[in-house]
Enzyme design. Sequence first.
Site: not given
Length: 548
Positions: A189, A335, A444, A449
């Site tokens: 990754t 992934e 936040k 959000w």
Amino acid sequence: MLGLMQSQPLMISAVLKHAARHHGAAEIVSKNVEGDIDRYTWADAERRSRRLVRALQALGVEAGDRVGTLAMNGYRHLEIYYAAPGLGAICHTVNPRLHPDDIGYIVNHAGDKVLFAETSFNAVVTAIAPAIAGTVKTVVMMTSPALMPALDLPAGMRLVCYDDLIAGADEDYVWPEFDENTASALCYTSGTTGRPKGVLYSHRSTILHAYGVSVADALALRAVDRVLPVVPMFHVNAWGIPYAAAMTGTSLIMPGRHLDGPSMHKLLNDERVTMTAGVPTVWMGLLQHLRATPGAKLDTVQRIMTGGSACPPLLIEAFGREYGVRMEHGWGMTEISPVGTYNRPKPAHAGLDEAGLEHLTLKQGRVLPGIDMKIVNDAGEELPWDGVAFGDLKVRGSWVASAYYGDAPGSALDADGWFATGDVATIDPNGMMEITDRSKDVIKSGGEWISSITLENIAVSHPDIAEAAVIAARHAKWDERPLLIVVPVKGAMVTPESVLAIYEGKIAKWWLPDRVLVVDELPHTATGKLQKNTLRARYQNLLLEQPS
Ligand code: AMP
């Protein structure tokens, strides 16, 4: 009672054999890193891959060994993609754009026995050679004898020429069948936080993913197509295209290392490409070149697949309206092999007006058959598919990782077998998923959000803004507030007021960024994603230090 059907293990070599036998004349065109163009066919690729297996065996590579690559998209890389797993070994693609320390770490962590590299990465090979001498015994330069570099390698590390290896090898290899769960490829990754982690694919997961991405509502590859993957083979398996193209008999056009607008434009037209795939930055470069070149067209390209990061609306609009090319949005991650969703309409979208269609194309799409997804809140409770509620996106399926390389199987999953993607998303009633943020990038503000991606997309619709990043800046009253950082188009002057004006009527008032910074450039990771952690480190206290 068991079914009475034949059972053949899903082998990567099977799709190569299929391509050679049924689409033997389909072309593979490679613009090499040295600048010349090589052409051959799927039949040639299969024959040379068999030779490469013999060559790997002669180098001491055995089943289970890792074979590293430092290479762009080209036919030699394709041969390694098939030869290594074809003998039960593992093709380990390494991202050459990473810092040499990370490359050294990854090669050592994987324990690569052989490292294949293109000549454009001579300096990287020399830099990391002392650090990887404990594991890599042979470096194979992916070039012809005439272009072989003289590299200074540590004692005991052999330097070999790829074309010499192939020329000296037999063609007698017979592709074997073995357990379809055998590891086939390894990719680390990007590692924006902490050390990179390895994702270890299997023959089975790779073949199922190739079927999944080939369906008509995804890449829709056909034997009559000529596909140019810009997305690199050194990262995320070039979105599975090297396997899916063999499965479907599609011709492959490999761009090498020149991915700038003029080079892409020429290759797309010269090679009569019908479909191409890559990250938005590449399409932005192509668009700028096309717009700056009077009369420039894309002669044969019908579709562009974009993914890897959110696609600015401007790109989808501009390619559609100005060049008649449909941009299609996909989403995935290392992934997930990597493709998880693809954006193609459903019957329910038939009556959408222009604004509705525009918003639809920005979504990352619906899951491929073989993948399931859900969004959950902080308590792990599933959220409704109403297109409004956003939560952590989780996936599961036959081509989703269960653990990272070296870890215990299942260790990357929650108790119910779901993999947390680290993305935050909404899902609408039609199952269309839209990424609103990476979970660590979400802002936040006063317990609510705010989506940084939504704010960035609006910012880049400003004609004078080339690129934008929105980060969470600490705030005395609201905990966090959005801070917008923009890079103007070359030669343009922008003021914070003119930038903020573009948000008028497009967002709730409390989403408006508290501050706008104008900078010359933004930091990117080795895979072209915005490096928000660097921006946060630099600017996250700005609103505390200089409150407005
Ligand atoms: P990588 O494993 O390097 O491919 O990175 C995967 C991450 O890239 C995902 O978890 C997303 O955060 C991001 N990503 C991939 N595709 C998209 C997309 N179409 N829109 C927004 N973000 C994306």
